[in-house]
Design a protein around this motif. Structure first.
Motif, PDB file in Angstrom:
ATOM      1  N   ASN A 153       0.851  -1.199   0.000  1.00 27.29           N
ATOM      2  CA  ASN A 153       0.000   0.000   0.000  1.00 27.29           C
ATOM      3  C   ASN A 153       0.878   1.237   0.000  1.00 27.29           C
ATOM      4  O   ASN A 153       0.456   2.328  -0.334  1.00 27.29           O
ATOM      5  N   THR A 189      -6.220   1.103  -0.437  1.00 23.83           N
ATOM      6  CA  THR A 189      -5.467   0.952  -1.682  1.00 23.83           C
ATOM      7  C   THR A 189      -5.872  -0.352  -2.404  1.00 23.83           C
ATOM      8  O   THR A 189      -5.377  -0.627  -3.481  1.00 23.83           O
ATOM      9  N   THR A 201      -4.916   2.795   8.227  1.00 20.48           N
ATOM     10  CA  THR A 201      -4.457   1.543   7.667  1.00 20.48           C
ATOM     11  C   THR A 201      -4.538   0.474   8.768  1.00 20.48           C
ATOM     12  O   THR A 201      -4.915   0.783   9.904  1.00 20.48           O
ATOM     13  N   ARG A 224      -4.109   8.073  -7.411  1.00 20.03           N
ATOM     14  CA  ARG A 224      -5.221   8.939  -7.028  1.00 20.03           C
ATOM     15  C   ARG A 224      -4.735  10.361  -6.732  1.00 20.03           C
ATOM     16  O   ARG A 224      -3.645  10.542  -6.194  1.00 20.03           O
TER      17      ARG A 224
HETATM   18  P1  IMP Z   1      -5.008   0.391   3.230  1.00 20.79           P
HETATM   19  O1  IMP Z   1      -3.723   0.605   3.937  1.00 20.79           O
HETATM   20  O2  IMP Z   1      -4.842   0.014   1.778  1.00 20.79           O
HETATM   21  O3  IMP Z   1      -5.932  -0.544   3.955  1.00 20.79           O
HETATM   22  O4  IMP Z   1      -5.789   1.800   3.197  1.00 20.79           O
HETATM   23  C1  IMP Z   1      -6.264   2.416   4.373  1.00 20.79           C
HETATM   24  C2  IMP Z   1      -6.077   3.925   4.317  1.00 20.79           C
HETATM   25  O5  IMP Z   1      -4.692   4.232   4.364  1.00 20.79           O
HETATM   26  C3  IMP Z   1      -6.584   4.579   3.017  1.00 20.79           C
HETATM   27  O6  IMP Z   1      -7.105   5.855   3.325  1.00 20.79           O
HETATM   28  C4  IMP Z   1      -5.336   4.707   2.181  1.00 20.79           C
HETATM   29  O7  IMP Z   1      -5.456   5.753   1.237  1.00 20.79           O
HETATM   30  C5  IMP Z   1      -4.327   5.034   3.254  1.00 20.79           C
HETATM   31  N1  IMP Z   1      -2.957   4.666   2.864  1.00 20.79           N
HETATM   32  C6  IMP Z   1      -2.417   3.424   2.849  1.00 20.79           C
HETATM   33  N2  IMP Z   1      -1.144   3.469   2.458  1.00 20.79           N
HETATM   34  C7  IMP Z   1      -0.853   4.763   2.240  1.00 20.79           C
HETATM   35  C8  IMP Z   1       0.336   5.448   1.859  1.00 20.79           C
HETATM   36  O8  IMP Z   1       1.403   4.880   1.653  1.00 20.79           O
HETATM   37  N3  IMP Z   1       0.219   6.812   1.747  1.00 20.79           N
HETATM   38  C9  IMP Z   1      -0.919   7.467   2.014  1.00 20.79           C
HETATM   39  N4  IMP Z   1      -2.046   6.871   2.392  1.00 20.79           N
HETATM   40  C10 IMP Z   1      -2.016   5.535   2.499  1.00 20.79           C
END
Ligand code: IMP
Length: 458
Positions: free
Chosen positions: A38, A128, A263, A327
């Motif tokens: 991510n 992500t 996250t 994005r």
């Molecule tokens: P996940 O980590 O894919 O589960 O996403 C959860 C939240 O964390 C979402 O709002 C993502 O956009 C954010 N996010 C995850 N990794 C990053 C990163 O490396 N930079 C910025 N936002 C992130």
């Protein structure tokens, strides 16, 4: 001797990769301790751009150990793609070490992440969709598949079977969703198209195929699999420096961030111990990285968000598009209430402020110093209550802006007085010294404040 942690101080994408890359010069090992693909960081080295999602920034130093710690969740297909990509560009990956205890992102994690988001509809988190949440959930449920399981196909198969079993219901729902989507697109269902294709189970979830595929990844990754905690201990006990590289950021922390818009791991400094297998007293310094403004991707509260010409300026001049998902990032003024919270949570010893050059041309500059709730209550500290944060209005201090192009500044004296005043204000408010300032994407486009580099003194 030092264990140094680098963390994001905002909502991610602060430019941690570049700061890690610079500090890595002084370290023997660079370790990622949480998150997965991510994350995304870009490093510009001699005009060449490198983008990583999983591999720590330290890979560009072939003589240093570059470690994926046990706290990381790892998609082996993506990792192998990154390894192959680096090899093609002549980068030696021989020093890459992967914790045998790190958990694997499986195809069903990716599918469940997307399905979960679709199901949440308007309330979705904006993940992500890389399978991060479902993978950490399986880890907590003790249904995870670990890197070491890749080395024994029989065990691997058994564990995949056990992990799939409780997901049958969700996966069945998913195939209903798929069928519906195909039908809507006119590609399946009774009214037309090939019913057998529409009803076929997702080939990515076939136990046999998955076991074979992952055992194959195991063969390819085997030379890199190691006891990475011991590797860190050896470096630290031998007087060397280990750099613990955080991904994502403080306000996305599962426990301390803007839950549920976070996250599924802990990107704060305390997690470096758990995610790398070292003790708290192994950590000597914590560097926080913040942009001179703020950005966020995905949903969730963002008090200083701007939907105006200044926001556009930050988006365009700062090239604020996600490395991982492409994005557009949400942009706003720097939020010092949130930054002070991050400083304390991580007990930072130093701050790096990146992208100061992006503020050039904006006058006045604004920095949020408190919030006001809908009911008129004033918050000098980060409110723990989500509903307050969701509706909090920031109150700003105004500082004079600057016109000059900062991209060629290399010392504090090169910076215009307004830029220095801005940095002084931020450091004073946050209560932590700024040691490094970014003025452009290049590796050399930095201004060190105080002795350079800090680790030399350590
Ligand atoms: P996940 O980590 O894919 O589960 O996403 C959860 C939240 O964390 C979402 O709002 C993502 O956009 C954010 N996010 C995850 N990794 C990053 C990163 O490396 N930079 C910025 N936002 C992130």
């Amino acid at each position: 001797m030092p264990g140094v942690v680098i963390v994001g101080a905002q909502w991610g994408d602060e430019g941690k990769g570049k700061v890690t890359d610079l500090l890595a010069e002084r370290a023997e090992a660079i370790v990622r301790f949480q998150g997965g693909n991510n994350a995304g960081h870009t490093i510009v080295r001699d005009g060449e751009e490198f983008k990583f999602h999983l591999i720590p920034s330290g890979i560009l130093y072939p003589e240093k150990a570059c470690v994926i710690g046990n706290g990381v969740v790892l998609d082996p297909r993506i990792l192998l793609e990154e390894i192959e990509g680096l090899k093609r560009r002549g980068v030696d990956v021989g020093n890459l070490r992967i914790s045998a205890n790190a958990h694997l992102i499986m195809p069903y994690h990716v599918l469940l992440d997307t399905a979960g988001e679709v199901k949440l509809g308007k309330l979705s988190i904006g993940t992500t969709r890389r399978g991060i949440g479902p993978c950490y959930a399986d880890k907590a449920l003790r249904l995870g598949i670990r890197v070491q399981d890749l080395l024994d196909e029989k065990i691997l198969r058994k564990k995949i079977l056990a992990a799939l079993e409780p997901k049958q219901h969700a996966l069945r729902e998913l195939s209903v969703q798929r069928r519906k989507l195909r039908k809507e697109a006119g590609g399946g269902g009774r009214e037309g198209g090939d019913q057998s294709v529409a009803d076929a189970p997702d080939p990515r979830l076939d136990l046999h195929t998955m076991s074979e595929e992952f055992a194959g990844y195991g063969h390819r990754l085997e030379p890199h699999i190691a006891d990475t905690s011991r590797l860190c201990w050896n470096v630290l006990d031998g007087g060397g420096t280990v750099l613990f590289e955080g991904a994502q950021a403080t306000l996305l922390d599962l426990d301390h961030g803007t839950y549920p818009f976070v996250t599924s791991s802990n990107p704060i400094a305390g997690a470096a111990c758990v995610g790398a297998g070292v003790g708290p007293t192994d950590i000597d310094e914590v560097w926080g990285v913040a942009k001179a403004y703020a950005t966020r991707v995905g949903a969730g509260p963002f008090p200083t968000e701007l939907d105006d010409a200044v926001g556009r300026h930050l988006l365009e001049r700062g090239h604020e598009f996600g490395t991982t998902t492409g994005r557009e990032r949400r942009c706003g003024w720097i939020d010092l209430v949130a930054l002070r919270y991050a400083v304390r949570l991580n007990r930072m010893s130093a701050l790096a402020i990146t992208k100061l050059d992006v503020l050039s041309g904006l006058d006045p500059l604004r920095v949020a110093v408190r919030y006001r709730s809908r009911e008129g209550a004033v918050f000098d500290t980060f409110p723990y209550h989500q509903s307050i944060l969701h509706s909090a209005e920031p109150e700003y201090e105004e500082l004079p802006g600057f016109e000059a192009d900062l991209s060629t500044c290399r010392s504090e004296a090169d910076l215009p007085p307004q830029a220095r005043a801005f940095l002084d204000f931020v450091a004073g408010f946050a209560g932590v010294p700024i040691r490094l300032v970014g003025v452009g994407p290049g590796r050399d486009q930095v201004v060190w404040i105080g002795d350079e580099p800090h680790l030399r003194a350590a």
